[in-house]
Structures are given as structure tokens and as C-alpha cells.
Design a protein around this motif. Structure first.
Motif, PDB file in Angstrom:
ATOM      1  N   GLN A  62     -18.844  13.380   2.211  1.00 25.90           N
ATOM      2  CA  GLN A  62     -19.430  14.343   3.127  1.00 25.90           C
ATOM      3  C   GLN A  62     -18.332  15.089   3.864  1.00 25.90           C
ATOM      4  OE1 GLN A  62     -22.235  12.848   5.975  1.00 25.90           O
ATOM      5  NE2 GLN A  62     -23.023  14.883   6.379  1.00 25.90           N
ATOM      6  N   HIS A  63     -18.458  16.411   3.901  1.00 26.32           N
ATOM      7  CA  HIS A  63     -17.429  17.228   4.541  1.00 26.32           C
ATOM      8  C   HIS A  63     -18.043  18.382   5.313  1.00 26.32           C
ATOM      9  CE1 HIS A  63     -14.427  14.907   2.472  1.00 26.32           C
ATOM     10  NE2 HIS A  63     -15.053  15.109   1.330  1.00 26.32           N
ATOM     11  N   THR A  64     -17.261  18.881   6.232  1.00 23.95           N
ATOM     12  CA  THR A  64     -17.704  20.031   7.006  1.00 23.95           C
ATOM     13  C   THR A  64     -16.614  21.101   6.957  1.00 23.95           C
ATOM     14  OG1 THR A  64     -16.700  19.384   9.120  1.00 23.95           O
ATOM     15  CG2 THR A  64     -18.871  18.453   8.616  1.00 23.95           C
ATOM     16  N   CYS A 100     -12.100  20.230   8.533  1.00 27.53           N
ATOM     17  CA  CYS A 100     -13.272  19.367   8.435  1.00 27.53           C
ATOM     18  C   CYS A 100     -13.302  18.523   9.703  1.00 27.53           C
ATOM     19  CB  CYS A 100     -13.156  18.475   7.200  1.00 27.53           C
ATOM     20  SG  CYS A 100     -14.448  17.229   7.071  1.00 27.53           S
ATOM     21  N   HIS A 105     -10.581  13.214   8.885  1.00 23.38           N
ATOM     22  CA  HIS A 105     -10.421  14.060   7.695  1.00 23.38           C
ATOM     23  C   HIS A 105      -9.349  15.138   7.870  1.00 23.38           C
ATOM     24  CE1 HIS A 105     -14.400  13.072   5.461  1.00 23.38           C
ATOM     25  NE2 HIS A 105     -13.911  12.025   6.090  1.00 23.38           N
ATOM     26  N   MET A 110      -7.547  17.727   5.458  1.00 23.62           N
ATOM     27  CA  MET A 110      -8.609  18.730   5.331  1.00 23.62           C
ATOM     28  C   MET A 110      -8.456  19.833   6.386  1.00 23.62           C
ATOM     29  SD  MET A 110     -12.059  16.907   4.072  1.00 23.62           S
ATOM     30  CE  MET A 110     -12.656  18.496   3.499  1.00 23.62           C
TER      31      MET A 110
HETATM   32 CU   LIG Z   1     -13.966  16.016   5.184  1.00 26.71          CU
END
Ligand SMILES: [Cu+2]
Length: 117
Positions: A62-64, A100, A105, A110
Motif C-alpha cells: 500500500q502506497h500513497t 509516500c 516509506h 519513496m
Molecule cells: Cu509507500
């Protein structure tokens, strides 16, 4: 002396990113950015100034994708494994840092940039 009862229970964590208002008009281009453990691909993107769409596609986990420094308040893409998320954004010329926001992260790599001209 007065005792102010400031109850800090309002809001309760927001409604999951629905506060962001997308700009009107169609996107000139769509930035396709893949997110994985723990990278953005491409890490650095270029975009024309104005209304663009940004798409985050998760290659695992899961990432943003959010903008650093409150440059685009409320903007947040969120995608789980194999899924994608997309929003339009009105960007002025400049260099934007994206990352992220899931704990750990960003530190793991990220982070990236979008250069708008
Ligand atoms: Cu992430």
C-alpha cells in the motif's frame, strides 16, 4: 480565572481525503507513476503547467502520493497492490517534491520530484 473547556474531540481524523477539490477542465497529460517497496518509478517526472492528472499505480504494498510542504493541500493518492488511484491537479511552474506518507516509506526511498514548466 476562567477554565476554558477546550475539547479536542472534533473532526476525528477526517473523511479519508475527500476534502480535496479537483480543478475543472481536462488534464493536459497524465503522469503515470508506479509505487513499490520502496520507490517511485519514475522517481522524477516532468509536467506542463496547468491542469494535469497524476496516477499512482501500486506494484506491491500500500502506497500513497502526497506533495511535500503543503504545496497542494489535501491532495493524496492511495493505492493498494495492483490498484491505482488518480486525481487532477492544477500545477504552477516549479519543482515539487512528492512522497509516500506511510510511516517509514519516505525514509526508505519513496520520494521523488515533479518539475513543472
Ligand atoms: Cu509507500
Amino acid at each position: 480565572m476562567t477554565t476554558a473547556f477546550v475539547t479536542a474531540c472534533g473532526g476525528g481524523g477526517g473523511g479519508g481525503g475527500s476534502s480535496y477539490k479537483q480543478p475543472k477542465g481536462s488534464a493536459q497529460t497524465t503522469l503515470d507513476i508506479k509505487g513499490g517497496n520502496f520507490f517511485f518509478d519514475p522517481k522524477n517526472s516532468d509536467a506542463p503547467a496547468g491542469v494535469d492528472a497524476i496516477k499512482l499505480e501500486s506494484e506491491g504494498g500500500q502506497h500513497t502520493l502526497v506533495f511535500d510542504g503543503g504545496k497542494v493541500p489535501g491532495f493524496k493518492l492511495e493505492a493498494n497492490s495492483g490498484k491505482s488511484d488518480e486525481l487532477k491537479v492544477d500545477l504552477k511552474p516549479g519543482k515539487y517534491t512528492i512522497f509516500c506518507d506511510i510511516p517509514g516509506h519516505r525514509e526508505a526511498g519513496m520520494e521523488g520530484t515533479i518539475t513543472v514548466t
